[in-house]
Motif scaffolding. Structure first.
Motif, mmCIF file in Angstrom:
data_model
loop_
_atom_site.group_PDB
_atom_site.id
_atom_site.type_symbol
_atom_site.label_atom_id
_atom_site.label_comp_id
_atom_site.label_asym_id
_atom_site.label_seq_id
_atom_site.Cartn_x
_atom_site.Cartn_y
_atom_site.Cartn_z
ATOM 1 N N VAL A 37 -13.208 0.404 3.037
ATOM 2 C CA VAL A 37 -12.156 1.384 2.834
ATOM 3 C C VAL A 37 -11.786 1.384 1.350
ATOM 4 N N GLN A 38 -11.915 2.569 0.733
ATOM 5 C CA GLN A 38 -11.600 2.679 -0.690
ATOM 6 C C GLN A 38 -10.105 2.876 -0.874
ATOM 7 N N VAL A 39 -9.522 2.027 -1.719
ATOM 8 C CA VAL A 39 -8.082 2.061 -1.962
ATOM 9 C C VAL A 39 -7.826 2.598 -3.376
ATOM 10 N N ASN A 40 -6.924 3.548 -3.485
ATOM 11 C CA ASN A 40 -6.490 4.052 -4.795
ATOM 12 C C ASN A 40 -5.484 3.037 -5.337
ATOM 13 N N ILE A 41 -6.055 1.978 -5.911
ATOM 14 C CA ILE A 41 -5.300 0.751 -6.162
ATOM 15 C C ILE A 41 -4.237 0.920 -7.239
ATOM 16 N N GLY A 42 -4.417 1.905 -8.132
ATOM 17 C CA GLY A 42 -3.412 2.175 -9.161
ATOM 18 C C GLY A 42 -2.537 3.368 -8.813
ATOM 19 N N ASP A 43 -2.636 3.842 -7.567
ATOM 20 C CA ASP A 43 -1.898 5.044 -7.147
ATOM 21 C C ASP A 43 -1.997 6.156 -8.187
ATOM 22 N N GLU A 44 -3.236 6.461 -8.592
ATOM 23 C CA GLU A 44 -3.465 7.534 -9.565
ATOM 24 C C GLU A 44 -3.683 8.847 -8.828
ATOM 25 N N PRO A 45 -2.913 9.886 -9.198
ATOM 26 C CA PRO A 45 -2.967 11.146 -8.445
ATOM 27 C C PRO A 45 -4.362 11.780 -8.418
ATOM 28 N N GLN A 46 -5.126 11.638 -9.501
ATOM 29 C CA GLN A 46 -6.416 12.351 -9.568
ATOM 30 C C GLN A 46 -7.542 11.596 -8.893
ATOM 31 N N LYS A 47 -7.284 10.385 -8.426
ATOM 32 C CA LYS A 47 -8.370 9.516 -8.014
ATOM 33 C C LYS A 47 -8.572 9.478 -6.495
ATOM 34 N N GLY A 48 -9.839 9.227 -6.099
ATOM 35 C CA GLY A 48 -10.154 9.047 -4.688
ATOM 36 C C GLY A 48 -9.606 7.727 -4.172
ATOM 37 N N GLY A 49 -9.668 7.574 -2.874
ATOM 38 C CA GLY A 49 -9.168 6.346 -2.266
ATOM 39 C C GLY A 49 -7.874 6.610 -1.537
ATOM 40 N N CYS A 50 -7.607 5.832 -0.515
ATOM 41 C CA CYS A 50 -6.354 6.005 0.214
ATOM 42 C C CYS A 50 -5.247 5.274 -0.530
ATOM 43 N N GLY A 51 -4.033 5.808 -0.456
ATOM 44 C CA GLY A 51 -2.899 5.159 -1.102
ATOM 45 C C GLY A 51 -2.660 3.785 -0.489
ATOM 46 N N VAL A 52 -2.126 2.882 -1.299
ATOM 47 C CA VAL A 52 -1.866 1.528 -0.798
ATOM 48 C C VAL A 52 -0.978 1.583 0.444
ATOM 49 N N ALA A 53 0.004 2.475 0.425
ATOM 50 C CA ALA A 53 0.933 2.570 1.559
ATOM 51 C C ALA A 53 0.253 3.120 2.815
ATOM 52 N N ASP A 54 -0.833 3.872 2.615
ATOM 53 C CA ASP A 54 -1.516 4.489 3.766
ATOM 54 C C ASP A 54 -2.598 3.589 4.357
ATOM 55 N N LEU A 55 -2.850 2.433 3.719
ATOM 56 C CA LEU A 55 -3.962 1.588 4.147
ATOM 57 C C LEU A 55 -3.832 1.069 5.584
ATOM 58 N N PRO A 56 -2.673 0.549 5.990
ATOM 59 C CA PRO A 56 -2.607 0.012 7.364
ATOM 60 C C PRO A 56 -2.971 1.052 8.420
ATOM 61 N N ALA A 57 -2.456 2.276 8.281
ATOM 62 C CA ALA A 57 -2.736 3.315 9.273
ATOM 63 C C ALA A 57 -4.216 3.700 9.251
ATOM 64 N N LEU A 58 -4.803 3.751 8.041
ATOM 65 C CA LEU A 58 -6.213 4.145 7.955
ATOM 66 C C LEU A 58 -7.113 3.070 8.569
ATOM 67 N N LEU A 59 -6.762 1.812 8.349
ATOM 68 C CA LEU A 59 -7.550 0.724 8.947
ATOM 69 C C LEU A 59 -7.454 0.762 10.467
ATOM 70 N N GLU A 60 -6.258 1.051 10.951
ATOM 71 C CA GLU A 60 -6.078 1.133 12.400
ATOM 72 C C GLU A 60 -6.941 2.254 12.987
ATOM 73 N N ARG A 61 -6.947 3.377 12.280
ATOM 74 C CA ARG A 61 -7.756 4.513 12.730
ATOM 75 C C ARG A 61 -9.243 4.176 12.683
ATOM 76 N N ALA A 62 -9.654 3.452 11.622
ATOM 77 C CA ALA A 62 -11.068 3.072 11.485
ATOM 78 C C ALA A 62 -11.485 2.127 12.607
ATOM 79 N N ARG A 63 -10.586 1.233 12.982
ATOM 80 C CA ARG A 63 -10.897 0.320 14.085
ATOM 81 C C ARG A 63 -11.004 1.103 15.390
ATOM 82 N N ALA A 64 -10.080 2.056 15.579
ATOM 83 C CA ALA A 64 -10.112 2.878 16.792
ATOM 84 C C ALA A 64 -11.405 3.691 16.864
#
Ligand SMILES: *Cc1c(COP(=O)(O)O)cnc(C)c1O
Length: 218
Positions: free
Chosen positions: A124-151
């Protein structure tokens, strides 16, 4: 090792950093061969390198089937942004996908994996610097995305990030490592040509190196 042998030089850099960090486990070198021709890639294959990274599905489809016929044991990693409509092609070609970053892509990959009966290692790619132009999920969105990936029954290998350019990368690598620990994930895809020592010392399991192996990209 000679200075003319960039592969040996990069491997030596990884080993030296691992020794400094008193690491017993080795970090995997992903040779990022995007934009490089088969002729540029072959010397690395001949020298024994087997793990490669590409950032475009179509480009990889054009180069790698023929190379794989000539060299066995190639492991191909997708390190670039992936469109959901290319998920099936990516699952067919790649052994690992480092750019899982949004719910729609998780769902598309889940369907593609189930359909193909093939389960590439997903980071899972994380937008680790919370940069608006960059790919990756926001740090705050990571738990939900991981849960979805597991599902979706993706095989989650770990987390991947590219820290902000022109800033000291260590705090961002450390944050990614902490997030991986918090979620019980072992894989850490971080570190490129210019910062791989720092990444290895902070626990990278996979470094993604292009320029230091092939020279500057056009
Ligand atoms: C191109 C690329 C790399 C390699 O970068 P270098 O600086 O050439 O080593 C690593 N990771 C990703 C995601 C890339 O797109």
């Amino acid at each position: 090792m000679t200075e003319q042998d960039p592969l040996a030089a990069v491997r030596a850099r990884i080993d030296a950093a691992a020794r400094l960090a008193h690491r017993q486990d080795a970090a995997t070198l992903i040779a990022v061969s995007k934009t490089r021709t088969a002729e540029e890639i072959e010397p690395l294959l001949a020298a024994g390198q087997r793990v490669f990274g590409e950032n475009r599905v179509q480009e990889a489809q054009g180069k790698w089937p023929a190379l794989r016929e000539r060299y066995s044991g190639v492991e191909l990693h997708l390190v670039g942004q992936l469109q959901s409509n290319k998920a099936a092609d990516a699952v067919a070609l790649f052994d690992a996908i480092h750019s899982v970053d949004r719910p729609s892509l998780v769902d598309a990959l889940g369907a593609a994996c189930a359909n193909a009966g093939k389960h590439p290692a997903c980071f899972v790619q994380v937008n680790i610097g919370d940069e608006p132009q960059k790919g990756g999920c926001g740090v705050a969105d990571l738990p939900a995305l991981l849960e979805r990936a597991r599902a979706a029954e993706l095989t989650i290998a770990g987390l991947m990030a590219v820290p902000p350019a022109d800033l000291e990368p260590a705090p961002y690598f450390a944050l990614l490592a902490k997030l991986a620990r918090d979620h019980g994930l072992g894989g850490l895809s971080m570190g490129m040509s210019n910062d791989l020592e720092t990444a290895v010392m902070l626990g990278a399991t996979h470094v993604r190196v292009g320029t230091a192996l092939f020279g500057a990209r056009a």
